[in-house]
Design an enzyme around this catalytic site. Sequence first.
Site, PDB file in Angstrom:
ATOM      1  N   SER A   1       1.975  -4.622   2.053  1.00 35.26           N
ATOM      2  CA  SER A   1       3.118  -4.460   1.169  1.00 35.26           C
ATOM      3  C   SER A   1       3.728  -5.810   0.798  1.00 35.26           C
ATOM      4  CB  SER A   1       4.123  -3.525   1.824  1.00 35.26           C
ATOM      5  OG  SER A   1       4.916  -2.953   0.825  1.00 35.26           O
TER       6      SER A   1
ATOM      7  N   LYS B   1       1.760  -9.173  -0.640  1.00 37.85           N
ATOM      8  CA  LYS B   1       2.047 -10.049  -1.782  1.00 37.85           C
ATOM      9  C   LYS B   1       1.897 -11.492  -1.279  1.00 37.85           C
ATOM     10  CE  LYS B   1       5.817  -6.755  -2.908  1.00 37.85           C
ATOM     11  NZ  LYS B   1       5.298  -5.627  -3.618  1.00 37.85           N
TER      12      LYS B   1
ATOM     13  N   TRP C   1       4.232   4.509  -5.781  1.00 35.55           N
ATOM     14  CA  TRP C   1       5.145   3.375  -6.033  1.00 35.55           C
ATOM     15  C   TRP C   1       4.341   2.066  -6.159  1.00 35.55           C
ATOM     16  CZ3 TRP C   1       9.941   2.499  -7.452  1.00 35.55           C
ATOM     17  CH2 TRP C   1      10.672   1.387  -7.005  1.00 35.55           C
TER      18      TRP C   1
ATOM     19  N   HIS D   1       2.309   5.031   2.559  1.00 34.67           N
ATOM     20  CA  HIS D   1       2.425   3.571   2.512  1.00 34.67           C
ATOM     21  C   HIS D   1       2.453   3.005   3.942  1.00 34.67           C
ATOM     22  CE1 HIS D   1       3.781  -0.191   0.759  1.00 34.67           C
ATOM     23  NE2 HIS D   1       4.805  -0.224   1.593  1.00 34.67           N
TER      24      HIS D   1
HETATM   25  C1  GTR Z   1       9.426  -1.659  -1.083  1.00 32.29           C
HETATM   26  C2  GTR Z   1       9.178  -2.572  -2.238  1.00 32.29           C
HETATM   27  C3  GTR Z   1       7.704  -2.761  -2.363  1.00 32.29           C
HETATM   28  C4  GTR Z   1       7.079  -3.100  -1.026  1.00 32.29           C
HETATM   29  C5  GTR Z   1       7.691  -2.372   0.138  1.00 32.29           C
HETATM   30  C6  GTR Z   1       7.312  -2.889   1.528  1.00 32.29           C
HETATM   31  O1  GTR Z   1      10.716  -1.232  -0.968  1.00 32.29           O
HETATM   32  O2  GTR Z   1       9.699  -1.999  -3.387  1.00 32.29           O
HETATM   33  O3  GTR Z   1       7.399  -3.710  -3.347  1.00 32.29           O
HETATM   34  O4  GTR Z   1       7.080  -4.452  -0.823  1.00 32.29           O
HETATM   35  O5  GTR Z   1       9.049  -2.357   0.068  1.00 32.29           O
HETATM   36  O6  GTR Z   1       7.258  -4.079   1.775  1.00 32.29           O
HETATM   37  O7  GTR Z   1       7.085  -2.034   2.393  1.00 32.29           O
END
Ligand code: GTR
Length: 392
Positions: A231, A235, A322, A373
Amino acid sequence: MTRSLILISLTLLIFQPVSAQNYDEAKAGTYTLPPLLIDSNGEAVKNKNQWKTSRRAEVLQLFENNVYGTMPKVFDSVSFKVVNDQPGVMQGAAHLKETEVTIYNKGEQATIHVVLFTPQQAKKAVPTFLLINNRSPKNTLASRDTIMGFWPAEQVIAAGYGIAAFHVSDAAPDDKDTYQNGLLRLFPDELTRDNGMKAIGAWAFGASRVLDYFEKEDLVDHKKVIVVGHSRGGKASLWAAAQDQRFAMCVTNCSGNTGAALSKRNFGETVEKINTAFPHWFNTNYKKYNGNEAALPVDQHMLIALAAPRPVYATNATEDLWADPTGTYLAMRNAEPVFNLYSPQSHLPTTPPKPDSPITAWPLSYHNRTGIHDLTFYDWEQFVLFADRYLK
Ligand code: GTR
């Protein structure tokens, strides 16, 4: 107005999104991706030499100036201090080393705590996975008090690899009010410029300093270090691989917007959403693209391409729309022209694979796991299989 009417309008006001995100494939819109292989003078880039010597630097600079911020190239020094060295942990399966990596600049210093396990039986330095831990520090404790799929050290050790981690808060706290309190204290200029790095840049910088340490660590094969992130950490792992070509491979797990997913495709998280919720992640210039992805001079296929010819393994999860699984797969496919200047080439199928059907190929691998996620035992199993096939 009646009481219930007031209540309804208040609720609507509170839950009014910045701009609604789209989850309908039919509304993902049309977009034009910036060309990877046409340089700023409009010349076609025809071979790997032209890519390596000129176009690559242009693309990297576009990302620095518009998205992640510049990456400090000079600093006073870095030191490595082993604070715990214990062979025979994990019931004899692993060697544990904890090391403090301290970076010094302008009279300031910041320390990144690294936990490293290597297989006890290894006869030589081992290929090693390095996780940028953006979740609870409990996931990567040396004590192994809690064993979770996020960093399954036992599983990776059993497969014959090293596994290491550091926590993002050592490099930059993941908080809009305090992110400056880590490495950025050493680089105050970054905070004054609109293209200066913020938290995600600092996490990637931190990963590179851990690699500096691995270059001096006999247990680790520093030419085979795989930078892994989930996540927001994913990045950072992509940005680390783009910036530092010493990383042998990149794993970007469910990294979504401003990670491995295309930004110009209107699906899931948007640039405005991410910049609003996390103003401390990307540089100030990036805010200009809120609600205006079309104006971005880059898209994320170009970030993936910066890893070439080193392999990239991207993942998604079926319930994590998402992070735009289709947009991630499309970014991988659109990065291919750069990978294909090298050999072996990448020929990903035109449509994304079915859930739980990994495409484990050099140089571009991908899977979409059933579920939410997360970074799980299943995901790591695939990364290890990839490494078995191509890296060992
Ligand atoms: C979310 C964010 C994502 C992702 C995520 C995470 O809220 O919108 O881009 O980075 O967090 O890191 O789990």
